[in-house]
Design a protein around this motif. Structure first.
Motif, mmCIF file in Angstrom:
data_model
loop_
_atom_site.group_PDB
_atom_site.id
_atom_site.type_symbol
_atom_site.label_atom_id
_atom_site.label_comp_id
_atom_site.label_asym_id
_atom_site.label_seq_id
_atom_site.Cartn_x
_atom_site.Cartn_y
_atom_site.Cartn_z
ATOM 1 N N GLY A 188 0.774 -1.229 0.000
ATOM 2 C CA GLY A 188 0.000 0.000 0.000
ATOM 3 C C GLY A 188 0.806 1.280 0.000
ATOM 4 O O GLY A 188 0.287 2.349 0.310
ATOM 5 N N HIS A 189 2.097 1.196 -0.363
ATOM 6 C CA HIS A 189 2.895 2.423 -0.399
ATOM 7 C C HIS A 189 2.698 3.134 -1.728
ATOM 8 O O HIS A 189 2.563 2.497 -2.771
ATOM 9 N N ALA A 190 2.729 4.449 -1.673
ATOM 10 C CA ALA A 190 2.636 5.218 -2.910
ATOM 11 C C ALA A 190 4.031 5.434 -3.463
ATOM 12 O O ALA A 190 4.984 5.607 -2.714
ATOM 13 N N GLY A 191 4.182 5.398 -4.772
ATOM 14 C CA GLY A 191 5.469 5.666 -5.398
ATOM 15 C C GLY A 191 6.355 4.438 -5.432
ATOM 16 O O GLY A 191 6.147 3.471 -4.691
ATOM 17 N N SER A 192 7.328 4.473 -6.298
ATOM 18 C CA SER A 192 8.200 3.328 -6.497
ATOM 19 C C SER A 192 9.127 3.112 -5.307
ATOM 20 O O SER A 192 9.604 4.072 -4.691
ATOM 21 N N VAL A 193 9.369 1.865 -5.007
ATOM 22 C CA VAL A 193 10.328 1.539 -3.942
ATOM 23 C C VAL A 193 11.716 2.064 -4.330
ATOM 24 O O VAL A 193 12.540 2.366 -3.473
ATOM 25 N N HIS A 194 11.942 2.203 -5.637
ATOM 26 C CA HIS A 194 13.268 2.618 -6.103
ATOM 27 C C HIS A 194 13.488 4.121 -5.973
ATOM 28 O O HIS A 194 14.547 4.628 -6.300
ATOM 29 N N LEU A 195 12.449 4.829 -5.520
ATOM 30 C CA LEU A 195 12.617 6.262 -5.267
ATOM 31 C C LEU A 195 12.770 6.531 -3.775
ATOM 32 O O LEU A 195 12.850 7.678 -3.344
ATOM 33 N N GLN A 196 12.793 5.465 -2.977
ATOM 34 C CA GLN A 196 12.907 5.637 -1.524
ATOM 35 C C GLN A 196 14.372 5.798 -1.118
ATOM 36 O O GLN A 196 15.275 5.483 -1.866
ATOM 37 N N SER A 197 14.537 6.297 0.098
ATOM 38 C CA SER A 197 15.896 6.440 0.628
ATOM 39 C C SER A 197 16.341 5.144 1.279
ATOM 40 O O SER A 197 15.520 4.388 1.804
ATOM 41 N N TRP A 198 17.633 4.952 1.278
ATOM 42 C CA TRP A 198 18.222 3.776 1.908
ATOM 43 C C TRP A 198 18.025 3.864 3.421
ATOM 44 O O TRP A 198 18.245 4.928 3.994
ATOM 45 N N PRO A 199 17.583 2.760 4.047
ATOM 46 C CA PRO A 199 17.345 2.816 5.498
ATOM 47 C C PRO A 199 18.626 3.026 6.302
ATOM 48 O O PRO A 199 19.709 2.650 5.862
ATOM 49 N N GLU A 200 18.458 3.626 7.459
ATOM 50 C CA GLU A 200 19.611 3.815 8.339
ATOM 51 C C GLU A 200 19.413 3.008 9.603
ATOM 52 O O GLU A 200 18.295 2.803 10.045
ATOM 53 N N PHE A 201 20.500 2.570 10.172
ATOM 54 C CA PHE A 201 20.376 1.755 11.380
ATOM 55 C C PHE A 201 20.677 2.611 12.604
ATOM 56 O O PHE A 201 21.349 3.637 12.519
#
Length: 824
Positions: free
Chosen positions: A742-755
């Motif tokens: 249910g996320h809007a927009g491509s996963v490839h436009l997301q930022s890399w997660p930080e730990f």
RNA sequence: GGGAAGGUGGCGAAACGGUAGACGCAGCGGACUUAAAAUCCGCCGAGGUGACACUCGUGUGGGUUCGAAUCCCACCCUUCCUACCA
């Protein structure tokens, strides 16, 4: 929990996403000066008949790395193109009567389709095809500019000729002990021809000196170092008794006094002149025989030495000794000056020759103890002993003697310091029609005339008259060959040789940049091949990847080319590719190199049809370290398919039906540890361990599935984050999951997660207790337990007490968070 | 001859000088199924034990260290590159 689990069926959505990405222009190129750029480049493919798994192996990890950089916020440029000139097209023409242009473009069409199946983020909007006149006109432009700067020149010389390919080859394309053609493996022969060359040797020193600064594998840098082959020494002029000078190169000027004869290569220009009439027949016979001999036999060090006396003598400039001049094939015309002083006292090859022909042997260096020793074996040690029999140099320690002798040679005009390189100028003429025409016209009146810039490109003819003999079709195409002299307008002939295809790939990384001129616009001398502003932004290449087989060919040529372009004022940097990673080779299931004759070729289309692109991607990256390569194992690909199925199961789990509370803290810790691990691994191209880490996280999620953790905020965070971590590796699956969740927009436009490093830490940790270095117990303790309590707990453990057996403690080593070692 | 990269279970491989073998393949056992496939759970270096304990184990031999697959020295083997290079 017996709900029907949905199956992972990549065939149902991979094509859909590929189409969607293309429609959205997700991977189109935008010069964005506000974002940091990252130019990621993979060696462009030659469009042979079919795409090979080897192409997948070369391209998928580099796509993953590029996608990762993009999620990290870089504006990533990841272009693709086709190295489309070359012999296979011409051979197909000769064999099947195909038109080379047609054959090539058909293959490119097929390659494009096969490449699109990979789901890579290529900038198709910047695609190049090197046989396109709008591409090769710039190769011609570069050639003309280099001609102006004397970086290109024409020379009549002995060159390597491949009888199989009917063309000359560059020294770099001659491989192996038997000196065979890099393409068709036919042993090459020597021919004397007028050929075009690039003056790469002008850059020998810089090409060598800049190597340490490059982030390239040591193996490639050493290969280039050896190829350039720098050796320091002196050039010394001997004279024949008749007064003709003979130049020799030596790395050991300190052994000059030990020269007891000279040897010329059979091809040496002085041979005829120095041969006396009584020796003429024997010398000529030897020269003829040497010319016939395969280099294979000549180049074999095991071969016994042969040679002939010329009848003449030379005068050694350092001691006026008169020494005989011989010819022998162990001296190569292609290295140094093609003539040597022979010092059998200190050179094993010269000694062998002297023995065979009963020539004088003289020691001019003593051993470390002062003795001259028997002449059983030579000693050429640079560091021990002292000079003797060497006039006023007697007693000079060998260590450092070379430069002293050289200085004296310079003072007395007998010789000079000289640096010799093994590197030869780059021969670019090819007697083939399917290549970039060399923009030169031969006029009976004006001689060699360059084609004016505004007349570029010199186009290949539409019609080709392919010769069954394999001879260059351009020779037999009058419409191409016959032309008017650009200078006097009189009848003239075009150069029919084309350029080595390595010319096309020497600058292709620049060809991807936004062009400065629209297609078809005429060129001028002061033109630029690409938009300088775009070039300023994107160049140079940040990360290059490709096979190691180009170590001394493409990878050397493109470095040379960049330095030449810099000196032409076209670029303002020194090196084309800052970082280089060489992938290994994918082998057939039998562990052998894939080849049709072995029948072990894996067809990527079939595997993709069976498993989907993501499984193939994952499998290739999971085989092992990328630089190592390895065999294709049809069983192990199942492992990746199962993993993606399990992720599918986890990510699509709808209902919370858990019993048991589940370990929330444990899952959170694992999640952050995984982010850290995958980030570090992708930074270092360690795709195999990145996937292992993702498998571990997924295994934990599987375990948590039947618990009440499923469906919590933490659970959802874990699944979404895992989806992001998967995105560079498995672009289709993660996009599908991202969408389904249910996320809007491509996963490839997301930022890399930080730990969060605080969340990576464990509350309770395992401490290993060793007695004398051997593990005797593990303790589960609070992470912040004091050293004293830790020590007490360790000593209290029954198994530790048993092994300690009441012996006194000599030492206790405590490694915080890890172990306690009790030395008794 | 010179150089580079390697050598760890049945296999592909993991392992900042700190529990060798993570992860996966194959194998074995089980759940589900009429059955198979798929899926899920468990075991899985060798010796040893009922189970532990314990012993051995990262090509070979030495060394450094409380502790070595990892660092140092010597050697063996594999792959690749290069070579009568003066």
């Amino acid at each position: 929990m017996n709900e029907v689990r949905s199956l992972y069926r990549p065939q149902e959505f991979e094509a859909k996403w590929q189409a969607a990405w293309a429609t959205q222009g997700l991977y189109d190129t935008h010069e964005d000066l506000h974002r940091p750029k990252w130019y990621a480049l993979t060696m462009l493919p030659y469009p042979s008949g079919e795409l090979h798994v080897g192409h997948w192996y070369a391209m998928i990890p580099s796509d993953t790395a590029a996608r990762y950089k993009r999620m990290q916020g870089y504006n990533v440029f990841f272009p693709i193109g086709f190295d489309a000139f070359g012999l296979p097209a011409e051979n197909a023409a000769i064999k099947h009567g195909a038109d080379p242009r047609q054959w090539t473009y058909n293959n490119i069409q097929n390659f494009r389709r096969q490449l699109r199946q990979m789901g890579a983020m290529w900038a198709w909007d910047r695609e190049i095809v090197t046989c396109d006149p709008d591409y090769y006109k710039w190769s011609q432009w570069f050639f003309l500019r280099m001609l102006e700067e004397d970086l290109a020149y024409r020379e009549y010389a002995t060159v390597d000729w491949c009888p199989g390919c009917n063309t000359t080859l560059a020294r770099e394309q001659v491989w192996g002990e038997d000196r065979h053609c890099e393409r068709c493996e036919t042993p090459v022969i020597k021919r004397d021809l007028e050929q075009w060359k690039f003056r790469i040797t002008r850059y020998a020193e810089e090409l060598l000196a800049a190597l340490p600064e490059l982030e390239w594998a040591d193996s490639v840098r050493t290969m280039q170092t050896h190829w350039i082959g720098r050796s320091e020494g002196a050039q010394v002029t001997f004279h024949t008794e008749a007064g003709d000078p003979i130049e020799i190169f030596t790395t050991r000027p300190d052994t000059l006094w030990g020269a007891t004869f000279m040897v010329l290569a059979p091809e040496h220009p002085l041979v005829a002149k120095v041969t006396t009439s009584d020796r003429q027949a024997a010398v000529e016979a030897y020269v003829a025989q040497a010319a016939q001999l395969q280099e294979e036999e000549r180049g074999n060090p095991e071969k016994t030495k042969t040679g002939e006396f010329t009848g003449s003598y030379a005068v050694n400039p350092v001691n006026a000794a008169h020494i005989p001049i011989w010819i022998a094939d162990y001296v190569m015309m292609g290295y140094g000056t093609g003539a040597i002083m022979a010092v059998p006292g200190h050179d094993a090859r010269d000694l062998e020759f002297a023995r065979k022909f009963d020539l004088a042997v003289l020691r001019v260096i003593t051993g470390p103890d002062g003795a001259t020793g028997p002449i059983e074996e030579t000693w050429s040690s640079q560091t021990e002993g002292a000079m003797c029999n060497s006039g006023h140099f007697d007693g000079t320690p060998v260590d450092g003697a070379g430069p002293k002798v050289t200085a004296w040679l310079e003072d007395t005009g007998k010789g000079r310091a000289h640096v010799n390189y093994r590197l030869h100028d780059w021969l670019i003429s090819r007697q083939r029609m399917w290549g970039t025409p060399i923009p030169i016209v031969y006029c009976p009146d004006c001689g060699v005339v360059p084609v004016p810039y505004e007349d570029l490109p010199v186009r290949l003819p539409e019609e080709t008259h392919v010769q069954a003999s394999g001879e260059n079709a351009l020779l037999h195409t009058p419409s191409f060959r016959e032309t008017a002299c650009p200078r006097c307008q009189g009848p003239a002939q075009r150069e029919t040789d084309t350029m080595d295809t390595f010319m096309c790939s020497s600058w292709y990384q620049y060809g991807y940049i936004e062009p400065y001129r629209k297609k078809g616009e005429p060129l001028s001398r002061d033109d630029r091949p690409w938009d300088p502003k775009a070039g300023q932004y994107w160049l140079p290449v940040d990360q290059y990847t490709g096979g190691i087989e180009h170590a001394t060919m493409h990878l050397l040529y493109t470095r040379f080319f960049t330095k030449a372009l810099r000196d032409l004022g076209v670029v303002d940097f020194d090196e084309p590719m800052l970082r280089l990673f060489n992938q290994g080779m994918i082998l057939g299931p039998d562990g052998e190199k894939m080849s049709k004759s072995r029948d072990n070729v894996v067809d990527p289309d079939q595997v993709v049809a069976a498993y989907g692109a993501d499984v193939v991607r994952g499998y290739l990256m999971f085989i092992g370290p990328w630089d190592q390569g390895g065999p294709w194992d049809p069983q192990r690909i199942e492992g990746i398919r199962r993993f993606l199925q399990r992720f599918w199961t986890v990510a699509n789990a709808a209902d919370k039906d858990g019993a048991g509370s589940g370990d929330a803290r444990g899952l959170e810790r694992k999640l952050h540890a995984t982010i850290r691990k995958v980030t570090e691994d992708l930074d270092h191209f360690r795709f195999n361990t990145a996937i292992s880490a993702l498998m571990e996280l997924n295994n934990d999620l599987m375990k948590a599935l039947p618990t009440q953790l499923q469906g919590t905020a933490l659970w959802n965070e874990a699944v979404d984050t895992m989806c992001l971590l998967m995105a560079p590796l498995f672009p289709h699956l993660s996009e599908e999951i991202w969408f389904r969740r249910g996320h809007a927009g491509s996963v490839h436009l997301q930022s890399w997660p930080e730990f969060d490093s605080a969340k990576v830490k464990r509350d309770r940790i395992n401490i290993v207790v060793q007695v004398n270095g051997k593990v005797r117990a593990t303790l589960k303790v609070e992470a912040d337990l004091s050293e004293t309590s830790l020590r007490e707990e360790a000593l209290a453990h029954p198994n530790v007490q048993a092994h300690r057996a009441d012996k006194p403690l000599r030492k206790v080593i405590v490694v915080p968070g890890k172990l306690v070692n009790l030395v008794v």
